[in-house]
Scaffold this active site. Structure first.
Site, PDB file in Angstrom:
ATOM      1  N   ASP A  52       0.840  -1.283   0.104  1.00 32.05           N
ATOM      2  CA  ASP A  52       0.043  -0.067   0.095  1.00 32.05           C
ATOM      3  C   ASP A  52       0.846   1.329   0.091  1.00 32.05           C
ATOM      4  O   ASP A  52       0.420   2.356   0.425  1.00 32.05           O
ATOM      5  CB  ASP A  52      -0.990  -0.046   1.074  1.00 32.05           C
TER       6      ASP A  52
ATOM      7  N   LYS B 155       2.126   2.221  -5.009  1.00 35.42           N
ATOM      8  CA  LYS B 155       2.698   1.777  -6.287  1.00 35.42           C
ATOM      9  C   LYS B 155       1.714   2.029  -7.460  1.00 35.42           C
ATOM     10  O   LYS B 155       2.154   2.435  -8.589  1.00 35.42           O
ATOM     11  CB  LYS B 155       3.182   0.506  -6.282  1.00 35.42           C
TER      12      LYS B 155
ATOM     13  N   GLY C 105      -4.603  -4.332  -4.183  1.00 33.43           N
ATOM     14  CA  GLY C 105      -5.324  -3.423  -4.827  1.00 33.43           C
ATOM     15  C   GLY C 105      -4.462  -1.779  -5.038  1.00 33.43           C
ATOM     16  O   GLY C 105      -3.902  -1.559  -4.189  1.00 33.43           O
ATOM     17  N   HIS C 106      -4.594  -1.662  -6.352  1.00 35.74           N
ATOM     18  CA  HIS C 106      -3.932  -0.265  -6.594  1.00 35.74           C
ATOM     19  C   HIS C 106      -4.745   0.664  -6.859  1.00 35.74           C
ATOM     20  O   HIS C 106      -5.973   0.210  -7.715  1.00 35.74           O
ATOM     21  CB  HIS C 106      -2.869  -0.192  -7.693  1.00 35.74           C
TER      22      HIS C 106
ATOM     23  N   GLN D 101       1.905  -5.694  -3.180  1.00 33.75           N
ATOM     24  CA  GLN D 101       2.222  -5.906  -1.690  1.00 33.75           C
ATOM     25  C   GLN D 101       3.750  -5.261  -1.530  1.00 33.75           C
ATOM     26  O   GLN D 101       4.056  -4.271  -2.068  1.00 33.75           O
ATOM     27  CB  GLN D 101       2.326  -7.381  -1.157  1.00 33.75           C
TER      28      GLN D 101
END
Ligand code: GDP
Length: 430
Positions: A13, A16, A40-41, A224
């Site tokens: 988180d 990225k 999740g981005h 991650q």
């Protein structure tokens, strides 16, 4: 040749997605190389927010080829929903821009059920997984009972794989007190997924090497962060794959000699989701400031993230195990308004101060962070577009991160919006 791996340096988180999105105009191909829909981005463009779990962040730029590499575990349902969402937002008009490796393993409904049942059964010692079946899917891959994207698009092969594997999975589910699956329901789902995804399933390794031969610029996208790596993180409170830069080679099918740079993404503070050690965690009003100002809620689960000061021990470890050649510092704006900012430079144990990342979680027990204090700043820095526009305290803070980690900074992000950043050097401009 300009091929760059982008990795998280903390517990994920780090932002990225935003950094990859802003680099994409300089890139021809983005390859995601590990993880699954547990990552999740979030990418914000103007008023529009897009959350991507499996599709690489480059998809928001029309000319970029996006590859889901063999190292990813792929939940077909999540991917189809994501593709539909992208279409609704007007993206992905050309379907050939999204390629899925034939060798990427599938996350099937039984993986998710096993993940959830196992977490329940573990009680207090649960890992805090996202319950998305990622761990069980990687277990099957290594046990050689996994089912891959290439199997899904061949109906006879898919049927025979399900018939071979399901009895084992059902026995495991029954042992954990769950309801077994009927093969017909999985075959029906498989047929639907195959109909939707088969156009994307290709020899992705061949495709990538073809691009490399033409001199394309490739970004390898990690999910991650390093402290969640299955070998180099805070085991067992980790994810089930190697998140480090080296995994880009095995997870995309390229050799280490094809990688030119490794860009580590680090938040200007630290967060973590799920259980496990977190020495600089703050359970006070400063932790609350970081959580609220940084909107620290998981993109995948909506879970509140644990927040704390920047931990140079963690990022130095990341510099070493990833071979970082540059850093992008994100969310510097979130620190605005704090009178004093602390940086952790080492951990104090009963009889010593250590500045190396402990190799076992038992060595985290009882450690307290050794802090340095720096003055904060009050100005809103989100409109700064050059280093000169930052308050001197913010510049000094960033410079201290460079000294403590030994890695030069190429990007400073000062807001969630695509344009809110300062580029000191573009990794693809070499
Ligand atoms: P990722 O998985 O590493 O891409 O990180 P996430 O997307 O889960 O979390 C990063 C969050 O921070 C997203 O909501 C981004 O829009 C946001 N973000 C990224 N960079 C910045 C920044 O510099 N400042 C602020 N305020 N938010 C940012």
């Amino acid at each position: 040749m300009s091929n760059v791996v982008v990795v998280g340096t903390q517990w994920g988180d780090e932002g990225k997605g935003k950094v990859i999105d802003l680099l994409t105009p300089s890139i021809d191909v983005v390859v995601r190389y590990q993880g699954g829909a547990n990552a999740g981005h979030t990418v914000v463009i103007g008023e529009e927010k897009t959350i991507l779990h499996l599709v690489p962040s480059g998809i928001l730029h029309e000319r970029c080829l996006c590859i889901i590499g063999n190292g990813v575990v792929l939940d077909p349902k999540v991917l189809i929903d994501e593709i539909d969402g992208l279409h609704q937002q007007g993206y992905l008009k050309n379907p050939s821009r999204l390629a899925i490796s034939r060798n990427a393993h599938l996350v099937l409904p039984y993986h998710k059920l096993i993940d959830q049942l196992r977490e329940e059964a573990m009680g207090a010692s649960r890992i805090g997984t996202t319950g998305r079946g990622i761990g069980p899917a990687y277990e099957d891959k290594v046990a050689r009972i996994g089912i891959r994207a290439g199997d899904l698009i061949d109906p006879d092969l898919f049927r025979s794989r399900i018939e071979d594997v399901l009895p084992f999975k059902n026995r495991q589910i029954e042992m954990l007190g769950g309801k077994p699956f009927d093969s017909s329901e999985l075959l029906e789902l498989g047929a639907e997924w195959s109909r939707r995804l088969s156009r994307h399933v290709v020899d992705a390794e061949g495709l990538l090497h073809g691009k490399i031969r033409t001199g394309a610029r490739i970004l390898f996208e990690g999910a991650q962060g390093t402290a969640l790596d299955v070998d180099h993180g805070t085991y067992p409170y980790v994810t089930s794959s190697n998140t480090v830069a080296g995994a880009a080679c095995s997870g995309a099918g390229v050799g280490p000699t094809m990688i030119d740079d490794v860009l580590g993404i680090t938040k200007a503070y630290t967060t973590r989701v799920g259980n496990g050690p977190f020495p600089t965690e703050l359970n006070d009003e400063i932790g609350e400031h970081l959580q609220q100002r940084g909107k620290e809620f998981g993109a995948t689960t909506g879970r509140k993230r644990r927040c704390g000061w920047f931990d140079a021990v963690v990022v130095r470890h990341a510099a070493r195990v990833n071979g970082l050649t540059m850093l992008a510092v994100t969310k510097l704006d979130v620190l605005s308004g704090l009178e004093t900012i602390k940086i952790c430079t080492g951990y104090r144990t009963d009889n010593a101060v250590v500045d190396e990342f402990p190799s076992s979680i038992s060595q985290f027990v009882g450690v307290t962070p050794v802090y340095e204090q720096m003055p904060g700043w009050t100005d809103d820095i989100s409109s700064a577009r050059s280093e000169a526009e930052l308050p001197s305290a913010a510049k000094a803070y960033v410079a201290r991160i460079v000294e403590l980690t030994g890695v030069p900074i190429s990007i400073i992000s000062v807001g969630s919006e695509r344009s809110a950043h300062i580029t000191l050097s573009n990794p693809f401009a070499k």
